[in-house]
Design an enzyme around this catalytic site. Structure first.
Site, PDB file in Angstrom:
ATOM      1  N   TYR A  16       0.816  -1.215   0.000  1.00  0.00           N
ATOM      2  CA  TYR A  16       0.000   0.000   0.000  1.00  0.00           C
ATOM      3  C   TYR A  16       0.855   1.273   0.000  1.00  0.00           C
ATOM      4  O   TYR A  16       0.868   2.037  -0.969  1.00  0.00           O
ATOM      5  CB  TYR A  16      -0.941  -0.036   1.198  1.00  0.00           C
ATOM      6  N   SER A 139       6.353   3.261  13.079  1.00  0.00           N
ATOM      7  CA  SER A 139       4.932   3.432  13.390  1.00  0.00           C
ATOM      8  C   SER A 139       4.754   4.224  14.667  1.00  0.00           C
ATOM      9  O   SER A 139       5.581   4.170  15.586  1.00  0.00           O
ATOM     10  CB  SER A 139       4.290   2.050  13.552  1.00  0.00           C
ATOM     11  N   TYR A 166       3.448  -6.153  17.054  1.00  0.00           N
ATOM     12  CA  TYR A 166       3.778  -5.312  15.898  1.00  0.00           C
ATOM     13  C   TYR A 166       4.574  -4.089  16.346  1.00  0.00           C
ATOM     14  O   TYR A 166       5.630  -3.754  15.783  1.00  0.00           O
ATOM     15  CB  TYR A 166       2.500  -4.882  15.184  1.00  0.00           C
ATOM     16  N   LYS A 170       8.680  -2.902  15.717  1.00  0.00           N
ATOM     17  CA  LYS A 170       9.117  -1.595  15.223  1.00  0.00           C
ATOM     18  C   LYS A 170      10.094  -0.956  16.208  1.00  0.00           C
ATOM     19  O   LYS A 170      11.126  -0.388  15.809  1.00  0.00           O
ATOM     20  CB  LYS A 170       7.909  -0.671  15.009  1.00  0.00           C
ATOM     21  N   VAL A 235     -17.404  -1.381  14.956  1.00  0.00           N
ATOM     22  CA  VAL A 235     -16.726  -0.289  15.641  1.00  0.00           C
ATOM     23  C   VAL A 235     -16.237  -0.833  16.983  1.00  0.00           C
ATOM     24  O   VAL A 235     -17.051  -1.255  17.814  1.00  0.00           O
ATOM     25  CB  VAL A 235     -17.661   0.916  15.852  1.00  0.00           C
ATOM     26  N   GLY A 312      -4.587  -4.167  22.219  1.00  0.00           N
ATOM     27  CA  GLY A 312      -3.524  -3.380  21.593  1.00  0.00           C
ATOM     28  C   GLY A 312      -3.945  -1.995  21.148  1.00  0.00           C
ATOM     29  O   GLY A 312      -3.088  -1.153  20.859  1.00  0.00           O
TER      30      GLY A 312
END
Length: 360
Positions: A16, A139, A166, A170, A235, A312
């Protein structure tokens, strides 16, 4: 004039953010070498060196030919070395690795394996081939769950109290890069860009976010509900200590993110060691803000249901991006309206993502 200015290896360049950055690099006249095993995308290639759809479309957008693709995993050091042997690489952009907060909590070993080893292999190849300049795709998750009174976040604020694997990956790679810069300050020129929440698509509608399987980010889910590919938007949480109870994030247009990388190419010569930059708008938008903006872009209501919070996720985070403006001359310029309109255009033109063939 078709002369290429620099040769830039883009690890994860078919993804992306990577593919949008490839467009900016090609438009600026650079030669781009992409290494990507397509594990995060729905793209495929019949031949290992055929261009995947996102890169074919990047060539169509730019009309440039200085683009080369290797269907390789950066965790395969031997194969990665062959790529470095084939080209005189000037700069490395590292977009490699898995990228979803929720998935990382379910598959931590996968994240530690790929998201750290891949960057280490890139650094090994760079040292062997005397390449000094690397930009690492980090990030905002390295900031953990900051106090709302501390917002907006600055680059020198506390990091490392990470909420998911994740983010930890990083952070660990940032530590590695910092140690490299300390050990060889006269050799390495390292930039770290901490993205906040990239969204949107190229204004042409030819490239955008086409995640593999169930999308894990808000905007692609909104688009899939609007196109009828999913019945309802989940949501995650409405009881956060925020203005409307939903999480607040710093959403930034993916083409603004791509432009930040283009600006970085010009500034490696101005640094030694390591420099870190926040890449965001500096404004926080809630989940409900995004839902309303996307409803306006697509012209229809988005059905939703409220679910439990995801592990998270943090209540609110947005940045102070002034260092990038001051040192790189970069500032996010595209509005929330444009983010949503550009993403919606991509989904209207590509209802089946990159599986839908567009004549090139």
């Amino acid at each position: 004039m078709n002369a290429c200015r620099k040769t830039i290896l883009v690890a994860g360049g078919a993804g992306y953010i990577g593919s949008h950055t490839v467009v900016e690099l090609l438009n600026a006249g650079h030669r781009v070498v992409v290494v990507d095993n397509l594990s995060n995308s729905q793209e495929n290639c019949e031949d290992e060196n055929d261009l995947p759809p996102s890169l074919l479309r990047a060539k169509r957008i730019t009309g440039k030919e200085c683009l080369y693709f290797f269907n390789e995993n950066v965790c395969d050091l031997e194969r990665l070395n062959l790529v470095f042997d084939s080209y005189n690489i000037d700069v490395v952009f590292d977009f490699s690795g898995r990228k979803a907060v929720g998935e990382s909590t379910l598959l931590p070993m996968l994240y530690y394996k790929y998201n750290i080893n891949g960057t280490m292999n890139l650094l090994k190849c760079m040292r062997q081939h005397e390449v000094r300049d690397i930009l690492f795709s980090s990030s905002c998750t390295v900031y953990g769950a900051p106090d709302q009174e501390a917002l907006p976040i600055k680059e020198d604020d506390s990091v490392g109290c990470c909420q998911c694997p994740y983010a930890k990956c990083k952070y660990f790679v940032e530590c590695l890069l910092s140690d490299l810069a300390t050990g060889e300050p006269d050799y390495w020129r390292i930039m770290v860009m901490r993205y906040f929440n990239p969204v949107g698509a190229h204004e042409s509608g030819l490239i955008g976010e086409d995640p593999k399987g169930d999308p894990l980010n808000l905007l692609p889910k909104l688009a899939q509900v609007a196109t009828g590919k999913r019945p309802i938007l989940d949501v995650y949480g409405e009881d956060y200590s925020t203005v409307d109870g939903s999480p607040i994030r710093d959403y930034v247009h993916v083409m603004d993110v791509a432009t930040a990388h283009l600006r970085a190419v010009k500034h490696f010569q101005d640094i030694s060691g390591i420099e870190i930059y926040n890449i965001g708008t500096g404004e926080g938008k809630s989940t409900w803000d995004m839902v309303k903006a996307f409803e306006a872009a697509c012209g229809k209501p988005i059905p939703f249901r409220v679910c439990q919070r995801r592990p998270g996720d943090v209540p609110a985070i947005y940045c102070d991006p002034s260092k990038a403006e001051r040192e790189l001359g970069w500032k996010a310029g595209r509005s929330l309206k444009q983010m949503c309109e550009d993403l919606w255009r991509f989904y209207v033109l590509n209802p089946n993502g990159y599986d839908e063939s567009i004549p090139l």
